[in-house]
Design a protein around this motif. Structure first.
Motif, PDB file in Angstrom:
ATOM      1  N   LEU A  40      50.754  67.357  65.164  1.00 13.54           N
ATOM      2  CA  LEU A  40      52.011  66.985  64.512  1.00 13.54           C
ATOM      3  C   LEU A  40      52.603  65.741  65.173  1.00 13.54           C
ATOM      4  N   ILE A  41      52.500  65.673  66.496  1.00 15.33           N
ATOM      5  CA  ILE A  41      52.980  64.479  67.202  1.00 15.33           C
ATOM      6  C   ILE A  41      52.118  63.273  66.816  1.00 15.33           C
ATOM      7  N   ALA A  42      50.797  63.481  66.786  1.00 14.82           N
ATOM      8  CA  ALA A  42      49.885  62.396  66.401  1.00 14.82           C
ATOM      9  C   ALA A  42      50.142  61.939  64.968  1.00 14.82           C
ATOM     10  N   ALA A  43      50.684  62.820  64.152  1.00 15.01           N
ATOM     11  CA  ALA A  43      50.985  62.469  62.765  1.00 15.01           C
ATOM     12  C   ALA A  43      52.357  61.801  62.637  1.00 15.01           C
ATOM     13  N   ASP A  44      52.944  61.411  63.764  1.00 12.76           N
ATOM     14  CA  ASP A  44      54.199  60.659  63.789  1.00 12.76           C
ATOM     15  C   ASP A  44      55.438  61.460  63.422  1.00 12.76           C
ATOM     16  N   MET A  45      55.368  62.763  63.580  1.00 13.46           N
ATOM     17  CA  MET A  45      56.553  63.560  63.274  1.00 13.46           C
ATOM     18  C   MET A  45      57.633  63.443  64.339  1.00 13.46           C
ATOM     19  N   GLY A  46      57.297  62.839  65.451  1.00 12.36           N
ATOM     20  CA  GLY A  46      58.264  62.754  66.540  1.00 12.36           C
ATOM     21  C   GLY A  46      58.188  64.026  67.366  1.00 12.36           C
ATOM     22  N   VAL A  47      58.383  63.889  68.666  1.00 15.38           N
ATOM     23  CA  VAL A  47      58.164  65.013  69.576  1.00 15.38           C
ATOM     24  C   VAL A  47      59.083  66.198  69.254  1.00 15.38           C
ATOM     25  N   ASP A  48      60.369  65.931  69.103  1.00 19.42           N
ATOM     26  CA  ASP A  48      61.316  67.035  68.882  1.00 19.42           C
ATOM     27  C   ASP A  48      60.987  67.815  67.621  1.00 19.42           C
ATOM     28  N   THR A  49      60.791  67.070  66.546  1.00 18.39           N
ATOM     29  CA  THR A  49      60.519  67.716  65.261  1.00 18.39           C
ATOM     30  C   THR A  49      59.191  68.469  65.318  1.00 18.39           C
ATOM     31  N   ALA A  50      58.181  67.814  65.912  1.00 14.05           N
ATOM     32  CA  ALA A  50      56.847  68.427  65.985  1.00 14.05           C
ATOM     33  C   ALA A  50      56.897  69.755  66.743  1.00 14.05           C
ATOM     34  N   LEU A  51      57.591  69.763  67.880  1.00 17.43           N
ATOM     35  CA  LEU A  51      57.653  70.985  68.689  1.00 17.43           C
ATOM     36  C   LEU A  51      58.372  72.097  67.930  1.00 17.43           C
ATOM     37  N   ARG A  52      59.436  71.724  67.242  1.00 15.29           N
ATOM     38  CA  ARG A  52      60.187  72.754  66.531  1.00 15.29           C
ATOM     39  C   ARG A  52      59.409  73.318  65.339  1.00 15.29           C
ATOM     40  N   VAL A  53      58.762  72.402  64.605  1.00 16.09           N
ATOM     41  CA  VAL A  53      57.968  72.852  63.455  1.00 16.09           C
ATOM     42  C   VAL A  53      56.844  73.775  63.933  1.00 16.09           C
ATOM     43  N   ALA A  54      56.169  73.374  65.010  1.00 14.02           N
ATOM     44  CA  ALA A  54      55.072  74.195  65.542  1.00 14.02           C
ATOM     45  C   ALA A  54      55.598  75.563  65.993  1.00 14.02           C
ATOM     46  N   ALA A  55      56.759  75.550  66.652  1.00 13.54           N
ATOM     47  CA  ALA A  55      57.339  76.814  67.124  1.00 13.54           C
ATOM     48  C   ALA A  55      57.689  77.724  65.949  1.00 13.54           C
ATOM     49  N   ASN A  56      58.209  77.139  64.889  1.00 17.70           N
ATOM     50  CA  ASN A  56      58.551  77.937  63.701  1.00 17.70           C
ATOM     51  C   ASN A  56      57.312  78.572  63.092  1.00 17.70           C
ATOM     52  N   ILE A  57      56.213  77.820  63.121  1.00 15.20           N
ATOM     53  CA  ILE A  57      54.971  78.359  62.559  1.00 15.20           C
ATOM     54  C   ILE A  57      54.414  79.465  63.457  1.00 15.20           C
ATOM     55  N   ALA A  58      54.562  79.279  64.771  1.00 12.39           N
ATOM     56  CA  ALA A  58      54.050  80.269  65.720  1.00 12.39           C
ATOM     57  C   ALA A  58      54.842  81.574  65.662  1.00 12.39           C
ATOM     58  N   GLU A  59      56.098  81.453  65.285  1.00 13.89           N
ATOM     59  CA  GLU A  59      56.967  82.623  65.289  1.00 13.89           C
ATOM     60  C   GLU A  59      56.409  83.730  64.383  1.00 13.89           C
ATOM     61  N   GLY A  60      56.253  84.907  64.957  1.00 15.26           N
ATOM     62  CA  GLY A  60      55.737  86.035  64.182  1.00 15.26           C
ATOM     63  C   GLY A  60      54.225  86.019  64.011  1.00 15.26           C
ATOM     64  N   ARG A  61      53.574  84.931  64.489  1.00 11.25           N
ATOM     65  CA  ARG A  61      52.119  84.854  64.309  1.00 11.25           C
ATOM     66  C   ARG A  61      51.365  84.932  65.641  1.00 11.25           C
ATOM     67  N   MET A  62      52.083  84.697  66.764  1.00 14.18           N
ATOM     68  CA  MET A  62      51.426  84.707  68.075  1.00 14.18           C
ATOM     69  C   MET A  62      50.620  85.989  68.274  1.00 14.18           C
ATOM     70  N   GLY A  63      49.353  85.843  68.672  1.00 12.99           N
ATOM     71  CA  GLY A  63      48.512  86.993  68.954  1.00 12.99           C
ATOM     72  C   GLY A  63      47.907  87.637  67.719  1.00 12.99           C
ATOM     73  N   LYS A  64      48.296  87.143  66.556  1.00 14.10           N
ATOM     74  CA  LYS A  64      47.738  87.715  65.321  1.00 14.10           C
ATOM     75  C   LYS A  64      46.631  86.833  64.782  1.00 14.10           C
ATOM     76  N   LYS A  65      45.804  87.413  63.957  1.00 13.93           N
ATOM     77  CA  LYS A  65      44.725  86.657  63.319  1.00 13.93           C
ATOM     78  C   LYS A  65      45.294  85.918  62.114  1.00 13.93           C
ATOM     79  N   VAL A  66      45.040  84.634  62.089  1.00 11.98           N
ATOM     80  CA  VAL A  66      45.537  83.843  60.960  1.00 11.98           C
ATOM     81  C   VAL A  66      44.396  83.006  60.384  1.00 11.98           C
ATOM     82  N   SER A  67      44.514  82.697  59.115  1.00 10.59           N
ATOM     83  CA  SER A  67      43.512  81.836  58.485  1.00 10.59           C
ATOM     84  C   SER A  67      44.062  80.419  58.386  1.00 10.59           C
ATOM     85  N   VAL A  68      43.157  79.478  58.223  1.00 15.61           N
ATOM     86  CA  VAL A  68      43.556  78.085  58.059  1.00 15.61           C
ATOM     87  C   VAL A  68      44.480  77.933  56.856  1.00 15.61           C
TER      88      VAL A  68
END
Ligand code: GDP
Length: 298
Positions: A40-68
């Motif tokens: 996300l950072i490499a895609a130019d989303m900016g560090v703050d936005t990238a970290l928050r977006v990634a965290a939102n996606i991780a929420e509720g999914r950590m440790g679970k099996k997910v598909s692409v």
């Protein structure tokens, strides 16, 4: 060929998931979260936005099996949610003429965008006048005249090196006299001397307000979407030079570099009125957050 890997992923997730088939499930672990942050950072989303977006996606999914597919969908949803509030067409007022000041650095696509806008407004039945306010660049004036001819819209010019504010004042007078619906004013984009540019823009605004105290009704900042984080700097600079009311993002055709739009939306919340998707006169589209999100994620 049932087990053949999918084709390489074109979007920003391509680097994270590589050739992995969409349906394969993997545990969402710290490494995946970090990988997601990196792409996300490499895609130019900016560090703050990238970290928050990634965290939102991780929420509720950590440790679970997910598909692409699930990650893609979650990312597209996150991006669309951030972009939705800024996806707004340029407001049209009953004011005559509605004065649209167009600012941005040279090369961002200002001239082209003015030509495209003029053509769209004309097609919508509006009378349009263009003022070639970058009087220091003879080539810019010529180019604008070419666009004016294409769009069937008059382009008012002044001799090379003459005062852009006096051209703007004359253009305002003519547009008022002729009852034009819209006056599009091009401006210089030389950032080398910011004090000069500020003085120039301030003077243009001051003189057109003598004719209409509410003008300019819109101040559009044209940004090249392929310049990545530079676009952020340009918003910061131009917001100090002029009262920017909206953005036009150019060169969104054939680039996976659009991630900076997410950073811009998140950081500034300025409306994105339109996107440039090519060099032709019809290559200006409304900004659609869902289409954008899907294309970005790939
Ligand atoms: P200005 O210096 O800001 O007035 O920029 P121009 O309008 O002259 O555009 C600079 C270059 O970018 C030109 O070659 C344009 O054809 C090109 N350009 C502008 N908008 C777009 C766009 O949306 N997509 C693509 N691919 N090229 C664009």
């Amino acid at each position: 060929a049932v087990d053949a890997p999918d084709a390489p992923k074109p979007g920003i997730l391509g680097r994270l998931i590589g050739q992995q088939p969409d349906a394969v499930k993997r545990e969402f672990d710290d490494a995946m979260l970090e990988g997601l942050e990196e792409v996300l950072i490499a895609a130019d989303m900016g560090v703050d936005t990238a970290l928050r977006v990634a965290a939102n996606i991780a929420e509720g999914r950590m440790g679970k099996k997910v598909s692409v597919v699930e990650i893609k969908q979650a990312l597209a949803d996150e991006v669309a949610r951030i972009m939705e509030p800024v996806a707004r067409p340029m407001p049209i007022y009953a004011k005559r003429p509605q004065v649209v000041l167009v600012v941005g650095v040279n090369g961002s696509g200002k001239t082209t965008t003015i030509g495209k806008l003029a053509s769209q407004f004309k097609a919508a039945g509006k009378t349009v006048v263009i003022a070639a306010g970058d009087t220091f660049r003879a080539a810019a004036v010529e180019q604008l005249q070419v666009w004016g001819t294409r769009a069937g819209v008059p382009v008012l010019t002044a001799p090379e090196g003459s005062d852009p504010a006096s051209l703007a004042f004359d253009a305002m007078t003519k547009a008022q006299e002729s009852g034009a619906d819209l006056l599009l004013i091009d401006t210089a984009g030389r950032l080398q001397n910011r004090a000069d540019l500020m003085e120039e823009l301030t003077k243009i605004v001051r003189v057109i307000r003598k004719k209409d105290p509410d003008a300019p009704h819109n101040t559009l900042l044209v940004l090249d979407a392929t310049t990545g984080q530079n676009a952020i700097n340009q918003v910061e600079i131009f917001r100090n030079l002029a009262d920017v009311t909206g953005l036009v993002m150019t060169k969104l055709d054939g680039t996976a570099k659009g991630g900076v739009l997410v950073a811009l939306a998140d950081k500034f919340g300025l409306p994105i009125h339109a996107i440039g998707v090519g060099e032709q006169i019809d290559d200006l589209s409304p900004f659609d957050p869902q289409d954008f999100a899907n294309a970005l994620v790939g």
